[in-house]
Enzyme design. Structure first.
Site, mmCIF file in Angstrom:
data_model
loop_
_atom_site.group_PDB
_atom_site.id
_atom_site.type_symbol
_atom_site.label_atom_id
_atom_site.label_comp_id
_atom_site.label_asym_id
_atom_site.label_seq_id
_atom_site.Cartn_x
_atom_site.Cartn_y
_atom_site.Cartn_z
ATOM 1 N N HIS A 18 0.870 -1.197 0.000
ATOM 2 C CA HIS A 18 0.000 0.000 0.000
ATOM 3 C C HIS A 18 0.895 1.231 0.000
ATOM 4 C CE1 HIS A 18 -3.745 2.229 1.583
ATOM 5 N NE2 HIS A 18 -2.823 3.137 1.302
ATOM 6 N N HIS A 20 1.537 5.396 -1.707
ATOM 7 C CA HIS A 20 1.141 6.571 -2.501
ATOM 8 C C HIS A 20 2.386 7.135 -3.175
ATOM 9 C CE1 HIS A 20 -2.918 6.791 -0.779
ATOM 10 N NE2 HIS A 20 -2.333 6.270 0.292
ATOM 11 N N LYS A 104 -9.329 -0.415 -5.574
ATOM 12 C CA LYS A 104 -9.338 0.258 -4.274
ATOM 13 C C LYS A 104 -10.704 0.865 -3.990
ATOM 14 C CE LYS A 104 -7.884 2.190 -0.523
ATOM 15 N NZ LYS A 104 -6.657 2.586 0.104
ATOM 16 N N HIS A 141 -10.373 0.930 2.145
ATOM 17 C CA HIS A 141 -10.149 1.934 3.191
ATOM 18 C C HIS A 141 -11.328 1.803 4.148
ATOM 19 C CE1 HIS A 141 -8.568 5.845 4.783
ATOM 20 N NE2 HIS A 141 -9.751 5.748 5.374
ATOM 21 N N HIS A 179 -4.376 -0.777 5.996
ATOM 22 C CA HIS A 179 -3.915 0.004 7.164
ATOM 23 C C HIS A 179 -4.841 -0.138 8.383
ATOM 24 C CE1 HIS A 179 -6.745 2.756 5.342
ATOM 25 N NE2 HIS A 179 -5.897 3.220 4.449
ATOM 26 N N ASP A 252 1.501 2.642 3.486
ATOM 27 C CA ASP A 252 0.659 3.831 3.328
ATOM 28 C C ASP A 252 1.516 5.092 3.364
ATOM 29 O OD1 ASP A 252 -1.631 5.271 2.829
ATOM 30 O OD2 ASP A 252 -2.393 5.183 4.872
HETATM 31 O O1 DOR Z 1 -3.220 9.346 5.836
HETATM 32 C C1 DOR Z 1 -3.611 9.072 4.725
HETATM 33 N N1 DOR Z 1 -3.109 9.674 3.616
HETATM 34 N N2 DOR Z 1 -4.589 8.196 4.605
HETATM 35 C C2 DOR Z 1 -5.165 7.927 3.432
HETATM 36 O O2 DOR Z 1 -6.058 7.129 3.394
HETATM 37 C C3 DOR Z 1 -4.783 8.690 2.213
HETATM 38 C C4 DOR Z 1 -3.426 9.171 2.317
HETATM 39 C C5 DOR Z 1 -3.085 10.199 1.259
HETATM 40 O O3 DOR Z 1 -3.377 9.968 0.082
HETATM 41 O O4 DOR Z 1 -2.504 11.224 1.609
HETATM 42 ZN ZN ZN Z 2 -3.297 5.105 1.677
#
Ligand code: DOR
Ligand code: ZN
Length: 349
Positions: A18, A20, A104, A141, A179, A252
């Protein structure tokens, strides 16, 4: 795991289930932080606009490949962002071609860039049924967005109100609870043998809600789902270090530039890509569970996704504290690296 000496661990190369990566300048800046230690990552689709169709995922994948640092051996595993308009046939074709590894689900409004997510679960029924049929996992999520539900209860309520009913209504749907932050999440996974796994982040093994709020508000510890009470952190530690194949690493890692974090309305997200493996070695050693680290970071995730574990390795060596940068520079501004609050003695190479 091969243990050469007491202070050197050689693991199969870890994967991040997971992550970003964002886009543009941010993508170029943060991608090397992940490729340095990880072989693969499930890449989140919550861009603006989101990665909704197979065509979007192919274009995003090409942008990631173009940003790849020289010499990196890294495979991005793409995901589609589920909306109420998602076409089951587009999803099936994207899966059949090998382009996407998961879909997702963001409940609409739950977190960063989730406005296009799902409000009415009846509207995604056909997609979920198709996914169950073809064995394509749904990454969830797991927080309700009902404003009357306390933010610290949103995961537990989601399990009862949404997750369990959706799973019962869609037999065979493979679900990753992303998460997880509560003992409720751990217990729900443990109670189900089939078609269910959960990712656990690095930061939720380290911080509880006091870290965010005591002695002044700490925006770099704010993420969603928000860290809970200490008893929940301990339940997550027990799950992650247990060796139970249903639990695996999903960092995450979620970069935001400092001005957007250090703000009157700060964004959610902890950026842990840089130092995750050193932090995890510390945590697993503290729990007397270094022997389970490889299962959590490198074996359980591939097994859930039906992929081979990596053949290449990562070496962790214990020695003098490692200094990681406090911030990563991007053309958009600085991104603060998660501070675990303790020295990191395990060096990853
Ligand atoms: O803390 C987070 N940041 N939780 C999420 O679900 C999304 C993520 C983000 O994209 O910044
Ligand atoms: Zn995330």
């Amino acid at each position: 795991m091969r243990k050469r000496m007491s202070q050197i661990l050689t693991l199969r190369r870890p994967d991040d289930w997971h992550l970003h990566l964002r886009d543009g300048a941010m993508l170029r800046a943060v991608l090397p932080e992940t490729t340095r230690h990880f072989a693969r990552a499930i890449v989140m689709p919550n861009l603006v606009p989101p990665v909704v169709t197979a065509q979007d995922a192919a274009a995003y994948r090409a942008r990631i490949m173009a940003a790849m640092p020289e010499g990196a051996e890294f495979t991005p595993l793409m995901t589609l962002y589920l909306t109420e308009n998602t076409d089951p046939e587009d999803v099936a074709a994207a899966h059949a071609s090998g382009l996407v590894t998961a879909v997702k689900l963001y409940p609409a409004g739950a977190t960063t860039n989730s406005a296009s997510g799902v409000r009415d679960f009846d509207k995604v029924r056909a997609v979920l049924e198709k996914m169950a049929e073809i064995g394509l996992p749904l990454c969830v999520h797991g927080e309700v967005t009902d404003p009357s539900v306390d933010i610290f209860d949103r995961e537990a309520v989601f399990i009862d109100r949404v997750l369990d009913p959706v799973r019962r209504a869609t037999p065979g749907l493979r679900v990753v609870m992303e998460h997880i932050t509560t003992a409720n999440g751990v217990d729900y996974v443990r109670a189900h043998d089939r078609d269910l796994g959960a990712t656990i982040t690095t930061h939720h093994l380290v911080i509880n809600r006091n870290h965010i709020l005591v002695g002044g508000i700490k925006p770099h510890y704010y993420c969603l789902p928000v860290a809970k009470r200490e008893e929940h952190r301990l339940a997550l530690r027990a799950a992650a270090t247990s060796g139970d194949a249903r639990f695996f690493l999903g960092t995450d890692s979620a970069p935001h530039i400092d001005p957007l974090k250090e703000s009157a309305c700060g964004c959610a997200g902890c950026f842990t890509a840089t130092n995750t493996m050193s932090i995890l070695a510390h945590v697993f050693e503290e729990e007397g569970a270094l022997a389970q680290l490889e299962a959590f970071t490198s074996l359980n995730g591939p097994a859930f996704y039906g992929l081979p574990a990596n053949e290449t390795t990562l070496t962790l060596t214990k020695g003098d504290p490692v200094t990681y940068p406090q911030k990563i520079d991007t053309a958009d501004g600085p991104v603060t690296v998660f501070d675990p609050g303790f020295p990191l003695d395990w060096h990853a190479t």
